[in-house]
Enzyme design. Structure first.
Site, PDB file in Angstrom:
ATOM      1  CG  HIS A 188      -0.093  24.513 -30.632  1.00 47.25           C
ATOM      2  ND1 HIS A 188      -0.321  25.577 -31.475  1.00 47.25           N
ATOM      3  CD2 HIS A 188      -0.612  23.431 -31.248  1.00 47.25           C
ATOM      4  CE1 HIS A 188      -0.963  25.149 -32.552  1.00 47.25           C
ATOM      5  NE2 HIS A 188      -1.150  23.851 -32.442  1.00 47.25           N
ATOM      6  CG  ASN A 240      -5.176   3.147   7.970  1.00 48.05           C
ATOM      7  OD1 ASN A 240      -4.129   3.230   8.602  1.00 48.05           O
ATOM      8  ND2 ASN A 240      -5.518   2.076   7.274  1.00 48.05           N
ATOM      9  CE  LYS A 282      -2.056  -1.282  -6.456  1.00 43.58           C
ATOM     10  NZ  LYS A 282      -1.700  -0.927  -7.846  1.00 43.58           N
ATOM     11  CD  GLU A 335       2.894   5.684 -11.245  1.00 42.39           C
ATOM     12  OE1 GLU A 335       2.331   6.169 -10.248  1.00 42.39           O
ATOM     13  OE2 GLU A 335       2.284   4.991 -12.068  1.00 42.39           O
ATOM     14  NE  ARG A 371      -3.479  -0.266   2.947  1.00 43.37           N
ATOM     15  CZ  ARG A 371      -4.795  -0.320   2.838  1.00 43.37           C
ATOM     16  NH1 ARG A 371      -5.357  -1.392   2.319  1.00 43.37           N
ATOM     17  NH2 ARG A 371      -5.561   0.660   3.242  1.00 43.37           N
ATOM     18  CD1 TRP A 387       2.581   6.786   1.546  1.00 42.67           C
ATOM     19  CD2 TRP A 387       1.098   8.418   1.905  1.00 42.67           C
ATOM     20  NE1 TRP A 387       2.648   7.669   0.488  1.00 42.67           N
ATOM     21  CE2 TRP A 387       1.757   8.680   0.683  1.00 42.67           C
ATOM     22  CE3 TRP A 387       0.116   9.322   2.342  1.00 42.67           C
ATOM     23  CZ2 TRP A 387       1.465   9.793  -0.109  1.00 42.67           C
ATOM     24  CZ3 TRP A 387      -0.166  10.428   1.552  1.00 42.67           C
ATOM     25  CH2 TRP A 387       0.503  10.650   0.342  1.00 42.67           C
TER      26      TRP A 387
HETATM   27  C1  G6P Z   1      -2.665   5.773  -6.692  1.00 36.27           C
HETATM   28  C2  G6P Z   1      -1.867   4.638  -7.319  1.00 36.27           C
HETATM   29  C3  G6P Z   1      -2.108   4.604  -8.824  1.00 36.27           C
HETATM   30  C4  G6P Z   1      -3.598   4.531  -9.115  1.00 36.27           C
HETATM   31  C5  G6P Z   1      -4.367   5.672  -8.434  1.00 36.27           C
HETATM   32  C6  G6P Z   1      -5.872   5.460  -8.529  1.00 36.27           C
HETATM   33  O1  G6P Z   1      -2.134   6.990  -7.064  1.00 36.27           O
HETATM   34  O2  G6P Z   1      -0.495   4.792  -7.047  1.00 36.27           O
HETATM   35  O3  G6P Z   1      -1.464   3.471  -9.387  1.00 36.27           O
HETATM   36  O4  G6P Z   1      -3.803   4.586 -10.493  1.00 36.27           O
HETATM   37  O5  G6P Z   1      -4.045   5.713  -7.051  1.00 36.27           O
HETATM   38  O6  G6P Z   1      -6.198   4.333  -7.780  1.00 36.27           O
HETATM   39  P1  G6P Z   1      -7.504   3.483  -7.959  1.00 36.27           P
HETATM   40  O7  G6P Z   1      -7.371   2.390  -6.936  1.00 36.27           O
HETATM   41  O8  G6P Z   1      -8.660   4.385  -7.683  1.00 36.27           O
HETATM   42  O9  G6P Z   1      -7.517   2.977  -9.347  1.00 36.27           O
END
Ligand code: G6P
Length: 604
Positions: free
Chosen positions: A502, A98, A599, A486, A27, A74
């Site tokens: 442009h 969390n 994640k 990333e 995560r 995090w």
């Molecule tokens: C985070 C992850 C991305 C993901 C985004 C949306 O930024 O690092 O890999 O695309 O969230 O997440 P979701 O679970 O809503 O697709």
């Protein structure tokens, strides 16, 4: 984002907690900690950095106890320091959290007036001290916990231990998911099903506003009105073995290679190859009457939505708006009467997407989701649920979930077009046949992509990289740039090839690689002209195309197998993933857990 484990066990919980934290690593986190009740007293270890640091700390100076809570953090409020790491404790309570407590400053001031000082910058420390204060005031544990909860605003999933309370663990959820695991004389809290994999497969997904009182023998749940309720028990099939890298160097590599299987698996749930038709899940409205579709998502899922705009408008002739979820509800969107809002999410828990979903639902829109995590909040709150069957995605950067989202969106497009009588039976058969060919084409790329590896070795030394494409390949260019930045931390941007002149063309010199995505076809001629303009300015162009006649036109090329035009974005997603992956490997970055990323982003 942050992960939670709580165990009311029979034996020492520390090894099981560390195992659960390992499963939660995916995560994204920057510190980790555990607390146990040792002879009724709270003992804790916290470390910044990787989980290994916590494991070393527990190894050097062991703690043990049959009940414990653990956390991967995090950072939101306060830097990733040991002081801000969870669990937060006093002599009476230990808390993991969390989410974000929005009114923590007011509560901190209130505590200060009572002579209670918070040392760190963490919102969790404040609620820990508040809970401690209520206990000190003589409230019993459950009353004190309820009193604390009643004071906080914001988002939380909480697990709480109290000293001297060996048969009690408290939890609550609002905004951030929390799951209860039912064991045999044991009870668990987890921030997701993976945390509890290998501990139990009987799960209760707590609902918004639920508060749980666990003992070794039972789980009592109170809803947001403080009424004792029964919640459904689900059986999880997730096993810890699913988060094994196998022979692959990284989860991301494993997940890239799983794509032929999971895309086929996902398509298999929607396509009927014998009839050339597509079946969507039952819905309480007719697709034929939808006047407008709004697609909302974040990150990579947002780029899947952008691809779908091209598909739906071109093949099903329905007007589509695409929104970044964090922007959506704050711009006061104008909803069409009877419109359909589709939310796309791997995790089903992304806070902005979930909030956007609720906004659309409150506005009376038809609400659907395309989601990978089957038991997620989004899956439970939408009327129409279209699952991707990618399996757990562990690499922070999304790969297989993205292509499975595209597979579902492509199937949805065909079904919509048929429903609206703009796609005839023979056309539908042809499109279904194209979709069926996608897994084989993906396999072909995966079994023969050596040129990308040597290309990536050179890209690794670049400072800036551009990805360009036109039409439906434009979102793939955006996704390529996102994936690259990333993973490798190289500055990368995606542009519509026609837009280069442009402004962005000012960036071009011999040091800037430009990756052009241009499958053969009418529109690619325009892209090729744009790439030639870049080459004329000494730009280092790398072409990704099935047009073999262009293989020596530019400084570099990756020749693709030819795919049907409809499925091209699904197939061209693969080389951009591979470019990002191998460039990151060449740079030696942390591919599966890139710095600062999470994640599932469960805070706004
Ligand atoms: C985070 C992850 C991305 C993901 C985004 C949306 O930024 O690092 O890999 O695309 O969230 O997440 P979701 O679970 O809503 O697709």
């Amino acid at each position: 984002m942050c992960g939670i484990i709580g165990i009311l066990g029979k034996t020492d919980t520390v090894p099981a907690m560390l195992g659960a934290l390992k499963r939660l690593e995916y995560r994204g986190y920057d510190s980790a900690g555990v607390a146990v009740l040792d002879d009724g007293q709270i003992k804790r270890r916290r470390e910044i950095g990787k989980l290994q640091a916590l494991m070393n700390s527990v190894g050097d100076d062991p703690i043990a106890g049959t009940s414990g809570i653990g956390h991967t953090r995090w950072a939101t409020h306060g830097e990733p320091t040991t002081k801000n790491a969870h669990p937060h404790i006093t002599s009476r309570v230990a808390v993991v959290h969390n989410g974000i407590i929005e009114n923590f400053r007011d509560l901190r001031d209130e505590l200060k007036n009572l002579g209670i000082i918070c040392e760190g910058e963490s919102d969790t420390e404040v609620i820990t001290k508040l809970l401690d204060h209520y206990l000190q005031d003589g409230m019993d544990p459950v009353t004190a916990f309820k009193a604390m909860i009643s004071r906080v605003t914001g988002a939380y999933a909480l697990a709480v231990l109290m000293s001297g309370e060996k048969d009690l663990m408290l939890g609550a959820r609002r905004g951030s998911p929390l799951v209860i695991g039912l064991g045999d004389g044991e009870m668990f809290f987890g921030s997701d099903a993976l945390a509890l994999a290998d501990l139990t497969n009987r799960l209760i997904y707590m609902e918004e506003g639920d508060l749980a009182v666990l003992s070794h023998s039972k789980a009592e749940i109170y809803d947001k009105n403080d009424t004792l309720v029964q919640r459904k028990i689900s059986f999880s099939h997730i096993s810890g073995a699913l988060i094994d890298r196998g022979n692959h160097r990284h989860f991301m590599q494993k997940e890239i290679y799983e794509q032929p299987t999971v895309v086929a698996q996902t398509l298999g749930r929607y396509l009927n190859p014998n009839t050339g038709t597509i079946a969507l899940p039952a819905m309480d409205f007719s697709l034929a009457n939808i006047s407008k579709i709004t697609l909302v998502a974040c990150g990579t899922s947002y780029y899947a939505a952008l691809v779908a705009k091209y598909w739906i408008e071109q093949y099903a002739h329905v007007s589509v708006d695409v929104d970044i979820a964090s922007e959506f509800r704050y711009r006061n969107p104008v909803y069409a009467q009877g419109g359909l809002c589709l939310f796309i999410s791997q995790s089903g828990e992304t806070a902005d997407t979930l909030a956007a979903l609720r906004h659309a639902k409150d506005a009376g829109q038809h609400v659907g989701v395309i989601v990978n995590a089957a038991e997620s909040s989004m899956a439970r709150e939408a009327a129409l649920v279209m699952h991707t069957h990618a399996g757990p995605e562990i690499g922070v950067a999304s790969t297989k979930a993205f292509t499975c989202q595209l597979a579902v969106l492509a199937a949805f497009t065909v079904a919509l077009g048929v429903e609206r009588s703009v796609i005839e039976t023979s056309r539908s058969r042809a499109l279904v046949a194209e979709l069926e060919s996608a897994p084989t084409l993906i396999s072909k790329i995966l079994s023969d992509h050596d040129p990308i590896i040597s290309m990536a070795d050179k890209l690794a030394s670049a400072r800036d990289i551009l990805f360009v494409g036109r039409g439906i390949q434009y979102p793939i260019a955006l996704e390529g740039a996102l994936k690259l930045k990333e993973l490798s931390y190289i500055h990368a941007e995606g542009y519509a090839a026609g837009e280069l002149k442009h402004g962005p063309i000012a960036l071009i010199d011999e040091h800037v690689p430009v990756i052009g995505i241009a499958p053969k076809g009418e529109i690619s001629k325009k892209t090729i002209s744009n790439l030639q303009e870049i080459a004329a300015r000494k730009g280092n162009v790398i072409l990704v195309s099935d047009d073999i006649s262009l293989s020596t036109e530019f400084k570099g090329a990756f020749i693709m197998p030819t795919a049907g035009q409809f499925i091209e974005p699904l197939v061209y997603a693969i080389p951009v993933q591979l470019i990002a992956y191998y460039t990151a490997v060449a740079k030696g970055t942390d591919v599966d857990q890139p710095r600062n990323l999470a994640k599932a982003v469960t805070v706004e």
